[in-house]
Motif scaffolding. Structure first.
Motif, PDB file in Angstrom:
ATOM      1  N   PRO A 184       4.262 -14.539  11.323  1.00 15.78           N
ATOM      2  CA  PRO A 184       2.974 -14.275  11.977  1.00 15.78           C
ATOM      3  C   PRO A 184       3.194 -13.830  13.421  1.00 15.78           C
ATOM      4  N   GLY A 185       2.430 -12.833  13.846  1.00 12.14           N
ATOM      5  CA  GLY A 185       2.549 -12.320  15.190  1.00 12.14           C
ATOM      6  C   GLY A 185       3.511 -11.162  15.333  1.00 12.14           C
ATOM      7  N   THR A 186       4.256 -10.843  14.266  1.00  7.17           N
ATOM      8  CA  THR A 186       5.222  -9.744  14.341  1.00  7.17           C
ATOM      9  C   THR A 186       4.738  -8.500  13.618  1.00  7.17           C
ATOM     10  N   THR A 187       3.578  -8.550  12.987  1.00  4.77           N
ATOM     11  CA  THR A 187       3.043  -7.410  12.263  1.00  4.77           C
ATOM     12  C   THR A 187       1.869  -6.802  13.022  1.00  4.77           C
ATOM     13  N   LYS A 188       1.446  -5.630  12.604  1.00  2.00           N
ATOM     14  CA  LYS A 188       0.336  -4.953  13.260  1.00  2.00           C
ATOM     15  C   LYS A 188      -0.943  -5.776  13.167  1.00  2.00           C
ATOM     16  N   THR A 189      -1.154  -6.430  12.020  1.00  2.00           N
ATOM     17  CA  THR A 189      -2.357  -7.237  11.831  1.00  2.00           C
ATOM     18  C   THR A 189      -2.229  -8.616  12.443  1.00  2.00           C
ATOM     19  N   GLY A 190      -1.011  -9.005  12.826  1.00  2.00           N
ATOM     20  CA  GLY A 190      -0.777 -10.331  13.371  1.00  2.00           C
ATOM     21  C   GLY A 190      -0.524 -11.390  12.320  1.00  2.00           C
ATOM     22  N   GLY A 282       0.580  -5.119   3.536  1.00  2.00           N
ATOM     23  CA  GLY A 282      -0.059  -5.410   4.810  1.00  2.00           C
ATOM     24  C   GLY A 282      -1.327  -4.651   5.089  1.00  2.00           C
ATOM     25  N   TRP A 283      -2.084  -4.312   4.036  1.00  2.00           N
ATOM     26  CA  TRP A 283      -3.395  -3.705   4.220  1.00  2.00           C
ATOM     27  C   TRP A 283      -4.451  -4.793   4.152  1.00  2.00           C
ATOM     28  N   LYS A 284      -5.440  -4.718   5.044  1.00  2.00           N
ATOM     29  CA  LYS A 284      -6.491  -5.720   5.053  1.00  2.00           C
ATOM     30  C   LYS A 284      -7.780  -5.234   4.410  1.00  2.00           C
ATOM     31  N   SER A 285      -7.959  -3.918   4.370  1.00  2.00           N
ATOM     32  CA  SER A 285      -9.230  -3.367   3.910  1.00  2.00           C
ATOM     33  C   SER A 285      -9.075  -2.655   2.569  1.00  2.00           C
ATOM     34  N   ARG A 286     -10.002  -2.902   1.680  1.00  2.00           N
ATOM     35  CA  ARG A 286     -10.030  -2.206   0.393  1.00  2.00           C
ATOM     36  C   ARG A 286     -10.251  -0.709   0.588  1.00  2.00           C
ATOM     37  N   GLN A 287     -10.829  -0.327   1.725  1.00  2.00           N
ATOM     38  CA  GLN A 287     -11.085   1.082   2.000  1.00  2.00           C
ATOM     39  C   GLN A 287      -9.804   1.895   2.105  1.00  2.00           C
ATOM     40  N   MET A 288      -8.677   1.224   2.390  1.00  2.00           N
ATOM     41  CA  MET A 288      -7.419   1.947   2.491  1.00  2.00           C
ATOM     42  C   MET A 288      -7.046   2.573   1.153  1.00  2.00           C
ATOM     43  N   LEU A 289      -7.353   1.904   0.065  1.00  2.00           N
ATOM     44  CA  LEU A 289      -7.060   2.476  -1.249  1.00  2.00           C
ATOM     45  C   LEU A 289      -7.879   3.740  -1.478  1.00  2.00           C
ATOM     46  N   ASP A 290      -9.135   3.698  -1.059  1.00  2.00           N
ATOM     47  CA  ASP A 290      -9.981   4.890  -1.196  1.00  2.00           C
ATOM     48  C   ASP A 290      -9.486   6.000  -0.269  1.00  2.00           C
ATOM     49  N   ARG A 291      -9.057   5.631   0.922  1.00  2.00           N
ATOM     50  CA  ARG A 291      -8.598   6.615   1.895  1.00  2.00           C
ATOM     51  C   ARG A 291      -7.381   7.364   1.379  1.00  2.00           C
ATOM     52  N   TYR A 292      -6.531   6.661   0.642  1.00  2.00           N
ATOM     53  CA  TYR A 292      -5.313   7.275   0.124  1.00  2.00           C
ATOM     54  C   TYR A 292      -5.474   7.787  -1.305  1.00  2.00           C
ATOM     55  N   HIS A 293      -6.695   7.694  -1.837  1.00  2.00           N
ATOM     56  CA  HIS A 293      -6.951   8.151  -3.207  1.00  2.00           C
ATOM     57  C   HIS A 293      -6.008   7.466  -4.205  1.00  2.00           C
ATOM     58  N   ILE A 294      -5.823   6.158  -4.059  1.00  2.00           N
ATOM     59  CA  ILE A 294      -4.966   5.401  -4.966  1.00  2.00           C
ATOM     60  C   ILE A 294      -5.843   4.770  -6.042  1.00  2.00           C
ATOM     61  N   VAL A 295      -5.552   5.106  -7.274  1.00  2.00           N
ATOM     62  CA  VAL A 295      -6.301   4.560  -8.400  1.00  2.00           C
ATOM     63  C   VAL A 295      -5.317   4.034  -9.425  1.00  2.00           C
ATOM     64  N   ASN A 296      -5.795   3.122 -10.239  1.00  2.00           N
ATOM     65  CA  ASN A 296      -4.973   2.575 -11.301  1.00  2.00           C
ATOM     66  C   ASN A 296      -5.020   3.509 -12.500  1.00  2.00           C
ATOM     67  N   ALA A 297      -3.866   4.077 -12.862  1.00  2.00           N
ATOM     68  CA  ALA A 297      -3.825   5.044 -13.958  1.00  2.00           C
ATOM     69  C   ALA A 297      -4.312   4.424 -15.260  1.00  2.00           C
ATOM     70  N   SER A 298      -4.029   3.138 -15.474  1.00  2.00           N
ATOM     71  CA  SER A 298      -4.471   2.485 -16.714  1.00  2.00           C
ATOM     72  C   SER A 298      -5.990   2.398 -16.768  1.00  2.00           C
ATOM     73  N   ASP A 299      -6.633   2.243 -15.612  1.00  2.00           N
ATOM     74  CA  ASP A 299      -8.095   2.235 -15.574  1.00  2.00           C
ATOM     75  C   ASP A 299      -8.650   3.595 -15.997  1.00  2.00           C
ATOM     76  N   LEU A 300      -7.989   4.674 -15.565  1.00  2.00           N
ATOM     77  CA  LEU A 300      -8.443   6.012 -15.950  1.00  2.00           C
ATOM     78  C   LEU A 300      -8.276   6.242 -17.446  1.00  2.00           C
ATOM     79  N   LEU A 301      -7.144   5.804 -17.985  1.00  2.00           N
ATOM     80  CA  LEU A 301      -6.923   5.944 -19.428  1.00  2.00           C
ATOM     81  C   LEU A 301      -7.925   5.121 -20.220  1.00  2.00           C
ATOM     82  N   ASP A 302      -8.213   3.912 -19.715  1.00  2.00           N
ATOM     83  CA  ASP A 302      -9.195   3.072 -20.395  1.00  2.00           C
ATOM     84  C   ASP A 302     -10.569   3.725 -20.364  1.00  2.00           C
ATOM     85  N   ALA A 303     -10.895   4.381 -19.240  1.00  2.00           N
ATOM     86  CA  ALA A 303     -12.175   5.075 -19.147  1.00  2.00           C
ATOM     87  C   ALA A 303     -12.242   6.223 -20.142  1.00  2.00           C
TER      88      ALA A 303
END
Length: 313
Positions: A184-190, A282-303
């Motif tokens: 703790p204290g050595t990362t960007k988020t603390g 070390g990501w705190k926000s779920r928005q980072m996944l949207d920002r990077y367009h990261i999706v679960n491929a298995s979710d797409l196949l299931d859809a």
């Protein structure tokens, strides 16, 4: 005349009708020193980046100027110069943020009455760079072994390269329980972080341990860092070697930060819950996944399977 009486006289003079108050004498160099001190006092991990912004770009443009004399027009001129030099809007915004912080600290200290308007540029916040496995291996083959090991660690963990991976010490590696830790204290988020060993990560760290022990015997002293150069120094920068390796591997223009999104995408594709993947890198926000367009491929196949089922009904 005493200092107190002099200050009182100057204050009365400044407020006397028809007289123009004196222009504050605070220089850019003095103001930016306060910014750097503020980063040091608060132990901000981005201090190295701020120092680079100041040394390479802000100081050459604003050095010798009084803060009170810097106008919005001057700042636009700075932006135009940086754009002409090929700097991206996101980079320019980080530099402008340093300048804005210098003004705010000066105002808070009573050294300036106000600041000019500093408009930030529009950024494209969607990051698109990912490393496929063959691309990553192609780049590694073209790097010296020490740098290739650091890059392999980044590919596995997705940790920030300069402030986390390059600063990693052997005290942060626990072979007995099979994990690497950030205190703790050595990362960007603390916040602290733990990454359990994968087979690849364990093999990498065992190789680094052997390299470290050999270098310690040659140099005659202990080495604290996991990733070092042949002379025992920590790896601080390798921009030229990195750019050369990427061009030779057929992936020019890639940046080390691409490994953060690559690692998260690999974790999510492997079925790791998004919450856990975010915690590992070390990501705190779920928005980072949207920002990077990261999706679960298995979710797409299931859809797609559900859509097929709906069409057959």
């Amino acid at each position: 005349m005493s200092e107190t009486r002099l200050k009182q006289r100057n204050r009365r003079t400044a407020l006397r009708p028809g007289l123009t108050p004196s222009v504050p004498r605070l220089t850019f160099c003095a103001a930016v020193r306060d910014v750097l001190d503020d980063y040091r006092i608060n132990r901000k991990r981005s201090l190295v980046d701020v120092e680079r912004h100041v040394r390479l770009h802000l100081a050459p443009f604003f050095s010798g100027r009084r803060m009170a004399a810097i106008t919005t027009t001057d700042i636009r001129g700075y932006v135009i110069r940086r754009q002409d030099e090929g700097a991206r809007n996101a980079t320019i915004n980080r530099e402008l943020s340093v300048l804005k912080r210098a003004f705010m600290l000066a105002i808070a200290a009573g050294a300036l009455p106000s600041r000019p308007h500093i408009a930030l540029l529009r950024e494209d916040n969607v990051r698109r760079g990912f490393f496929e496995r063959d691309e990553f291996e192609a780049v590694c083959r073209r790097l010296p072994p020490d740098l290739a090991d650091l890059v392999t660690f980044l590919h596995s963990t997705g940790w920030r390269w300069r402030s986390e991976a390059a600063q990693l010490r052997w005290t942060n590696v626990a072979f007995d329980v099979g994990e690497v830790r950030l205190d703790p204290g050595t990362t960007k988020t603390g916040e602290g972080r733990v990454f359990p060993f994968t087979a690849e990560l364990r093999a990498l760290l065992e190789r680094r341990r052997a390299v470290t022990r050999e270098r310690e015997r040659e140099l005659g002293h202990a080495l604290a860092h996991v990733f070092t150069r042949a002379n025992g120094d920590p790896i601080r920068s390798f921009n030229k070697a990195w750019a050369t390796a990427c061009r030779a591997a057929g992936v020019p223009g890639r940046v080390l930060h691409d490994f953060r999104r690559t690692a998260v995408r690999n974790l999510v594709r492997a079925g790791v819950p998004e919450r856990v993947a975010m915690q590992l890198v070390g990501w705190k926000s779920r928005q980072m996944l949207d920002r990077y367009h990261i999706v679960n491929a298995s979710d797409l196949l299931d859809a797609a399977r559900k859509l097929d089922g709906a069409h057959r009904v």
